[in-house]
Structures are given as structure tokens and as C-alpha cells.
Design an enzyme around this catalytic site. Sequence first.
Site, mmCIF file in Angstrom:
data_model
loop_
_atom_site.group_PDB
_atom_site.id
_atom_site.type_symbol
_atom_site.label_atom_id
_atom_site.label_comp_id
_atom_site.label_asym_id
_atom_site.label_seq_id
_atom_site.Cartn_x
_atom_site.Cartn_y
_atom_site.Cartn_z
ATOM 1 N N GLU A 275 0.826 -1.216 0.000
ATOM 2 C CA GLU A 275 0.000 0.000 0.000
ATOM 3 C C GLU A 275 0.858 1.263 0.000
ATOM 4 O O GLU A 275 0.789 2.070 0.920
ATOM 5 C CB GLU A 275 -0.879 0.025 1.260
ATOM 6 N N PRO A 276 1.688 1.454 -1.002
ATOM 7 C CA PRO A 276 2.495 2.678 -1.008
ATOM 8 C C PRO A 276 1.645 3.896 -1.365
ATOM 9 O O PRO A 276 0.768 3.823 -2.227
ATOM 10 C CB PRO A 276 3.530 2.412 -2.107
ATOM 11 N N GLY A 277 1.886 4.993 -0.677
ATOM 12 C CA GLY A 277 1.211 6.250 -0.989
ATOM 13 C C GLY A 277 2.242 7.305 -1.337
ATOM 14 O O GLY A 277 2.373 7.746 -2.473
ATOM 15 N N CYS A 346 -1.441 34.308 9.920
ATOM 16 C CA CYS A 346 -1.036 34.931 11.182
ATOM 17 C C CYS A 346 -0.635 33.897 12.217
ATOM 18 O O CYS A 346 -1.321 33.719 13.236
ATOM 19 C CB CYS A 346 -2.170 35.781 11.720
ATOM 20 N N GLU A 347 0.417 33.168 11.959
ATOM 21 C CA GLU A 347 0.966 32.208 12.925
ATOM 22 C C GLU A 347 2.437 32.079 12.608
ATOM 23 O O GLU A 347 2.811 31.963 11.441
ATOM 24 C CB GLU A 347 0.352 30.801 12.718
HETATM 25 C C1 LIG Z 1 -0.890 5.945 5.383
HETATM 26 C C2 LIG Z 1 -0.991 4.502 5.113
HETATM 27 C C3 LIG Z 1 -0.337 3.945 4.009
HETATM 28 C C4 LIG Z 1 0.572 4.734 3.096
HETATM 29 O O1 LIG Z 1 1.741 5.147 3.706
HETATM 30 P P1 LIG Z 1 2.872 5.871 2.826
HETATM 31 O O2 LIG Z 1 3.896 6.243 3.797
HETATM 32 O O3 LIG Z 1 2.232 7.045 2.185
HETATM 33 O O4 LIG Z 1 3.355 4.886 1.826
HETATM 34 C C5 LIG Z 1 -0.542 2.602 3.752
HETATM 35 N N1 LIG Z 1 -1.320 1.841 4.544
HETATM 36 C C6 LIG Z 1 -1.967 2.347 5.621
HETATM 37 C C7 LIG Z 1 -2.807 1.470 6.454
HETATM 38 C C8 LIG Z 1 -1.817 3.687 5.941
HETATM 39 O O5 LIG Z 1 -2.444 4.189 7.005
#
Ligand SMILES: *Cc1c(COP(=O)(O)O)cnc(C)c1O
Length: 421
Positions: A275-277, A346-347
Site C-alpha cells: 500500500e504505497p502512498g 497569522c501564525e
Molecule cells: C498511510 C498509510 C499507508 C501509506 O503510507 P505511505 O507512507 O504514504 O506509503 C498505507 N497503509 C496504511 C494502512 C496507511 O495508514
Amino acid sequence: MDHFLYRDGALHAEDVPISEIAAAVGTPFYVYSTATLLRHFQLFDDALEGTDHLVCYAMKAASNQAILKTLAQAGAGMDVVSGGEYLRAKAAGVPGDKIVFSGVGKTADEIRTTLSGGIRQFNVESEPEMEVINAVALELGVIAPITVRVNPDVDAKTHAKIATGKSENKFGIPIARASEVYAHAATLPGLEVIGIDVHIGSQLTELEPFELAYTKVAELTEHLRAEGHNIRRLDLGGGLGIPYTRANDAPPLPVEYGALIKKTLGHLNCEIEIEPGRLIAGNAGLMVSKVIYVKSGEGRDFLILDGAMNDLIRPAMYEAHHDIVAVQEPAPGVEQQPYDIVGPVCETGDTFAKQRNMPPLTPGDLVAFRSAGAYGAVMASEYNTRPLIPEVLVHGDQFAVIRERPSFDEIINRDTIPEWL
Ligand SMILES: *Cc1c(COP(=O)(O)O)cnc(C)c1O
């Protein structure tokens, strides 16, 4: 590698000059490169070649439907963490059987939405949640496929706010309790236990924590199989880090990460999900902003931009570093000077960088924040009644606005006034 390079002295996104986009949509804005998104997805997909696998993009990193569609057309599944993300993925054309539902606090409504719309699996985070998924499945007359997220108690060695795999974090069930929890799951008729899930954190810059976690998952797989569970899918989460500075030690490459997965888990004959984001979207996006004022302070100069912490919160929230470059390439040999680079909010927290060396800049000049594609636009807010900034997608020599900047009327008219006023 990304597709944001200088050509003839001007920063481009693929074949489009950034200044041309700025002229068309105004600043600030986010811009993404299709080629970079696809390249990063492909690196993961190739890294797991030869293994039954699915790369599920963690869409919370950047969730515009045009980005989802780009990745889905290349074969990506999606990892969602809310009912809203699920509906957004469906709207982008992703089929339910390629959508994984993660997250610590799934409500019964969200479970109903996803279960009736079709789902690949739920990554279950607790026993109470397991009971609710079971109840909703029975109510709908379906079986919910589940994995249980285990917390392997490893130190991801990342920023505390994005570490999730230590026993003190709120995520998953302690791995020591897995036997008991899986036995419980097996008694619930609305559930089918298909695998194990783990996700230890984000922006990991070493492989070692993954290795520790995946080794524990391998042992757990054999253990649970011996107890009669048909473990056939392993969801390994996301978390591989990206280089935020070009000077930085390079984090491990997807191919090295893939090799580690094969080494630690390959013998188990499971389907692998990752699950890469951040690694897919992070370096595929820039935030572009304009210098409004250059202000001389006591011993320091400030660059005041039209972009602010509400548009890109990572520096304020995680002390994150973003490389910031001038859109007009500095002439060779030009002397750099240090600036504090700030937004108009404004911070004091609305500071992107302190004493950052930049070429001399004047009002009207454009700057680009690199590595802003992940956890950028999605974490933006309208703090200070600043409109959410537009998102633009580039594809070769074309570009399109994929989310418009709202007008002030649209923002203001969202409020409703009670009748007693
Ligand atoms: C946030 C998250 C990801 C993605 O993480 P990255 O660091 O963006 O790759 C994958 N799985 C779960 C369950 C997450 O909460």
C-alpha cells in the site's frame, strides 16, 4: 527521478513550462506529473514481478480522481481509510474488488457502504470492529473478507507522528494476541479470514524495520496456518520513504524493498499486497507559489509567498523539509542568499523554511516546492478563508485543471445562518 526539470532556463512539468500553468490558473497551485506517477507505480509493480501481487495505492496521499484514474488504468488497486475515500475511488472507476479498507475507526455506516458496494477486504484493527463488520455482513447477507492488522512492535525510526508499529501506537492488535483474535474471528459467521495485515509507519528510510516486521509476519503466518486458518494473502502496508532533499542519503529503492519481501515472505506462497502512498505521489507533485513581498528584518530577509501553511502543512506539522526552487533557473554563478520563506497566515508556524539559500528573488517571481505531491493538497484547509488551491495534472505537453479553485462566494455561501439571527 521525476519529470520536473529545467529546460532553457525554465522549470517544466514534463513538456509544460510551469510559468504557463501559473499564467492560466493563477498561484498558488499543485501540479502533478502523469509520467512520474506511473513510473513510481511501475517500480513497485516490477519489484514484485514473479509474485502474485497487487499494488494498492494508499490514496490518502493524494486523492484527486484524475490521479486515481491514472493509476487504476495502469493496474493499481486502492487502499482507502474512510467511506469517503471509498466512494471517491469508485467514482474514479476503481472496482470494489480492487479496494482495500484500512483504518482504526471504521463506522457501521462506512462498513455498510463498502460491503454493499463491493470490497476486496477489510483490514481489521480491533475485536470490537470485527464484531461490527460481522453484524453488518449478516444484516446484508454477505460474507466479509478480512485480514487482521497486527502490531509487530517494531520501531520504524521515523517521525513520531507517522510511526504506527510500536505497541504504544493506536494501530492494530498486539501480535502476541493474534492467535486469540484469529480464533475469535473464525467463530463469526459473517467473516472470512483470508490473511494478515501490517503497516508500521510512513517515510521509512531504512529496510531494517520492514525486515523485522515481515519476519514476524512470516512466523505468524505459519503459526496461524498450524492453528487451522487459511492464511493466503499478506497485506504489508506502505511506508517506504522518499528523498526530500537531493543531498540526503537515498532511502531504499522499491526494487530492494521488493527483494526483501520475496526473501522474508516468498516461501509462504501468499498473495502479496502493498500500500504505497508517499512514494507514488510525493515526488510526482509540486506546489507552485508566487513571491508577494521581500521584507528585510533584523539580520534576516523574509520571502513572503502567496502559499501558506493551510495549502501545505507538512513543514508546520512534521517539521518537514521541502526543497524550494526558483521557477526561473538562476543564472550560472549567481550568488545565493539566505531567506526565511513564509506564508501570509497569522501564525509563526506558517514558516516553510528558515535561512534557506535561494537566488535573489523579487515580487512576482515563482517558486516551486518539490516533493509536495503526497500529503499536500489532501491536508489543505481553508484556514484564514483562503480557498483550497487548484490541482493541475500534466501529461506530456498537455495540462488540465483537475480541481478548480473555489470562488469566495462558494466558500462563504457554505455557511448557513440560524433563523434567530
Ligand atoms: C498511510 C498509510 C499507508 C501509506 O503510507 P505511505 O507512507 O504514504 O506509503 C498505507 N497503509 C496504511 C494502512 C496507511 O495508514
